[in-house]
Design a protein around this motif. Structure first.
Motif, short mmCIF file in Angstrom:
data_model
loop_
_atom_site.label_atom_id
_atom_site.label_comp_id
_atom_site.label_asym_id
_atom_site.label_seq_id
_atom_site.Cartn_x
_atom_site.Cartn_y
_atom_site.Cartn_z
N PRO A 152 12.89 -14.11 37.38
CA PRO A 152 13.19 -13.43 36.10
C PRO A 152 13.28 -14.37 34.92
CG PRO A 152 14.56 -12.53 37.86
CD PRO A 152 13.85 -13.73 38.43
N SER A 153 13.63 -15.63 35.16
CA SER A 153 13.69 -16.60 34.08
C SER A 153 12.30 -16.85 33.49
CB SER A 153 14.28 -17.92 34.61
OG SER A 153 14.41 -18.86 33.58
N TRP A 154 11.30 -16.90 34.34
CA TRP A 154 9.93 -17.12 33.85
C TRP A 154 9.35 -15.86 33.23
CZ3 TRP A 154 7.98 -21.70 33.00
CH2 TRP A 154 8.55 -22.78 33.67
N ILE A 155 9.79 -14.70 33.72
CA ILE A 155 9.40 -13.45 33.05
C ILE A 155 9.92 -13.46 31.62
CG2 ILE A 155 9.73 -10.95 33.03
CD1 ILE A 155 9.83 -11.04 36.08
N LEU A 156 11.14 -13.95 31.45
CA LEU A 156 11.73 -14.07 30.11
C LEU A 156 10.90 -15.00 29.23
CD1 LEU A 156 14.25 -13.57 28.22
CD2 LEU A 156 15.20 -15.67 29.21
N PHE A 157 10.47 -16.13 29.77
CA PHE A 157 9.65 -17.08 29.00
C PHE A 157 8.33 -16.44 28.59
CE2 PHE A 157 11.77 -20.90 31.27
CZ PHE A 157 12.77 -20.91 30.32
N TYR A 158 7.65 -15.79 29.54
CA TYR A 158 6.37 -15.18 29.23
C TYR A 158 6.50 -14.06 28.22
CZ TYR A 158 3.48 -17.68 32.62
OH TYR A 158 2.77 -18.65 33.28
N PHE A 159 7.58 -13.30 28.31
CA PHE A 159 7.83 -12.22 27.36
C PHE A 159 7.93 -12.78 25.94
CE2 PHE A 159 10.75 -9.60 24.86
CZ PHE A 159 10.17 -8.34 24.99
N HIS A 160 8.67 -13.87 25.79
CA HIS A 160 8.81 -14.48 24.46
C HIS A 160 7.49 -15.07 23.97
CE1 HIS A 160 13.13 -14.07 25.05
NE2 HIS A 160 13.31 -14.46 23.82
N LYS A 161 6.74 -15.65 24.90
CA LYS A 161 5.47 -16.27 24.51
C LYS A 161 4.44 -15.22 24.10
CE LYS A 161 2.06 -19.67 26.05
NZ LYS A 161 1.68 -20.62 27.13
N ILE A 162 4.36 -14.14 24.85
CA ILE A 162 3.37 -13.09 24.55
C ILE A 162 3.65 -12.44 23.21
CG2 ILE A 162 2.52 -10.82 25.27
CD1 ILE A 162 2.91 -11.75 28.18
N PHE A 163 4.93 -12.15 22.95
CA PHE A 163 5.28 -11.46 21.71
C PHE A 163 5.70 -12.41 20.58
CE2 PHE A 163 5.88 -8.25 25.03
CZ PHE A 163 5.18 -7.18 24.48
N LEU A 164 5.46 -13.71 20.79
CA LEU A 164 5.71 -14.73 19.78
C LEU A 164 7.13 -14.66 19.22
CD1 LEU A 164 2.32 -14.37 17.81
CD2 LEU A 164 2.89 -15.99 19.65
N LEU A 165 8.07 -14.54 20.14
CA LEU A 165 9.47 -14.44 19.75
C LEU A 165 10.14 -15.80 19.78
CD1 LEU A 165 10.49 -11.26 21.82
CD2 LEU A 165 9.94 -11.37 19.39
N ASP A 166 11.12 -15.96 18.93
CA ASP A 166 11.92 -17.18 18.95
C ASP A 166 12.91 -17.09 20.11
OD1 ASP A 166 13.13 -19.64 18.07
OD2 ASP A 166 14.76 -18.42 17.26
N PHE A 167 13.00 -18.16 20.89
CA PHE A 167 13.93 -18.16 22.02
C PHE A 167 15.32 -18.54 21.50
CE2 PHE A 167 15.96 -19.64 25.89
CZ PHE A 167 15.55 -18.69 26.81
N SER A 168 16.12 -17.52 21.22
CA SER A 168 17.42 -17.72 20.58
C SER A 168 18.56 -17.49 21.56
CB SER A 168 17.57 -16.76 19.39
OG SER A 168 17.57 -15.42 19.85
N LYS A 169 19.76 -17.90 21.14
CA LYS A 169 20.94 -17.66 21.95
C LYS A 169 21.17 -16.16 22.14
CE LYS A 169 23.94 -19.95 19.60
NZ LYS A 169 25.28 -20.45 19.19
N TYR A 170 20.87 -15.39 21.10
CA TYR A 170 21.09 -13.95 21.18
C TYR A 170 20.17 -13.33 22.23
CZ TYR A 170 20.93 -9.01 19.99
OH TYR A 170 20.94 -7.64 20.06
#
Length: 387
Positions: free
Chosen positions: A84-102
């Motif tokens: 699930p941690s890598w799913i989180l990374f890919y999700f942020h990368k695909i949608f060009l999201l900033d990886f924030s604390k929130y």
């Protein structure tokens, strides 16, 4: 509308349990409150470091800035092999999201939703009314113990698979559900082993062992599972299914886990094999009783009091059984099981002050590098949900 609800109530219950943690934790999910402590200083910093390399097409294996160089992939805080941690990374990368604390907090709270769903399915399999199983999810996951560990994302994402493994163990009691049981146990155990919180691996082994013994009794099969004799799996057959499933997941995760242990043995204060180290942040009788009657005098991590609703459930269960003699006879095995399990968990939480703990500490080297045994009370939560 009522007919439509009755037809789809199971879907509504599941949806409600998935979103409930975000509703209950609204001050966090609305970003009005932020988590500090280890959440930011340890867990988020590792995730942020890995992600910044990841979006540039690199996978960092080493952290040169920590202790003049420290392994990243064998550091459990980094949660490097947790899917699930890598799913989180890919999700942020695909949608060009900033990886924030929130965003990382939203991911952490999602672990509670995973647990909620697993607990609901598990309680239903124990023939508990779906509505009560739904209420149990709302109450249990609103308790102090789960919300207290939000500062440890790896702990949340280890704990969330407890209910799924318990579901798999329950399914193993059916002759016609062995394949489903194996898949659930294998996948859930693999997630638990790679979630990066080794403490909960050790704690949960006690929970799973005791629950397997309990659910394998003829009383549990008749009164809780209501399995016909033709479809009831034997003790040996169920044990084989569970053991093989656990073993297969362990074989996959073992190379990483062994390296994690080696890393911890080279880390300051992690290779002392000192009972005084094991006794750090342990619980005691004053802590236990105090947490029920006056929580401020007790250490928060050692609270056996998980909130007023959980307390009400326990009181209601025991008083109801005492007043109803027929119910008391029917549930006596569950009451005895709960009492014994509670006593053993409390004994481990006392660490160096417990003869039971000292026996295991002297005979199992694996636990000699572990401390803060008061946190073992987390494994009581699934048992409270049954009550």
């Amino acid at each position: 509308m009522i007919k439509n609800f009755q037809k789809n109530k199971n879907k509504y219950y599941i949806f409600g349990l998935l979103i409930w943690p975000y509703i209950f934790l609204f001050p966090h999910t609305s970003n009005l409150l932020v988590l500090g402590n280890d959440f930011e200083l340890i867990y988020f910093s590792y995730k942020k470091y890995i992600y910044e390399f990841f979006i540039d097409g690199l996978i960092p294996l080493w952290l040169p800035s920590q202790s003049s160089g420290y392994t990243l992939i064998y550091n459990p805080f980094a949660q490097f092999f947790y899917i699930p941690s890598w799913i989180l990374f890919y999700f942020h990368k695909i949608f060009l999201l900033d990886f924030s604390k929130y965003n990382y907090l939203i991911y952490t709270i999602g672990g509670i939703s995973i647990y909620n769903l697993g607990q609901y399915l598990w309680l239903k399999k124990l023939n508990i009314n779906p509505f009560y199983a739904f209420l149990a999810g709302l109450i249990i996951t609103s308790g102090l113990k789960i919300t207290e560990i939000l500062r440890f994302p790896n702990a949340v994402h280890s704990f969330c698979w407890f209910s799924w493994i318990l579901l798999g163990i329950t399914l193993s009691q059916y002759n016609n559900k062995k394949l489903k049981s194996s898949i659930v146990i294998f996948f859930s155990t693999l997630m638990l082993l790679t979630a990066g919180y080794p403490y909960y691996i050790v704690y949960s082994s006690l929970l799973f062992s005791f629950f397997f013994i309990f659910i394998s009794t003829s009383w549990a099969k008749v009164n809780m599972l209501k399995i016909s004799k033709e479809n009831s799996s034997s003790f040996v057959s169920s044990l084989f299914v569970c053991s093989v499933s656990f073993a297969l997941s362990l074989i996959i995760a073992l190379p990483w886990l062994l390296k994690v242990l080696q890393t911890l043995n080279m880390t300051k204060n992690r290779n002392l094999h000192d009972i005084n180290f094991a006794s750090v942040l342990n619980s005691n009788l004053v802590d236990n009783l105090g947490s029920w009657f006056f929580p401020p005098i007790s250490m928060a991590e050692g609270w056996f009091y998980f909130g007023i609703f959980v307390t009400f459930i326990i009181i209601y269960f025991f008083i109801g059984n005492i007043l109803n003699r027929q119910s008391l006879i029917k549930n006596k095995l569950l009451i005895v099981y709960f009492a014994i399990f509670y006593f053993i968990v409390f004994s481990f939480s006392k660490a160096g002050d417990s003869s039971i703990f000292n026996f295991f500490w002297e005979n199992f080297d694996l636990i000699k590098n572990m401390r803060a045994w008061a946190r073992i009370n987390i494994i009581l939560i699934p048992i409270f949900s049954i009550l």
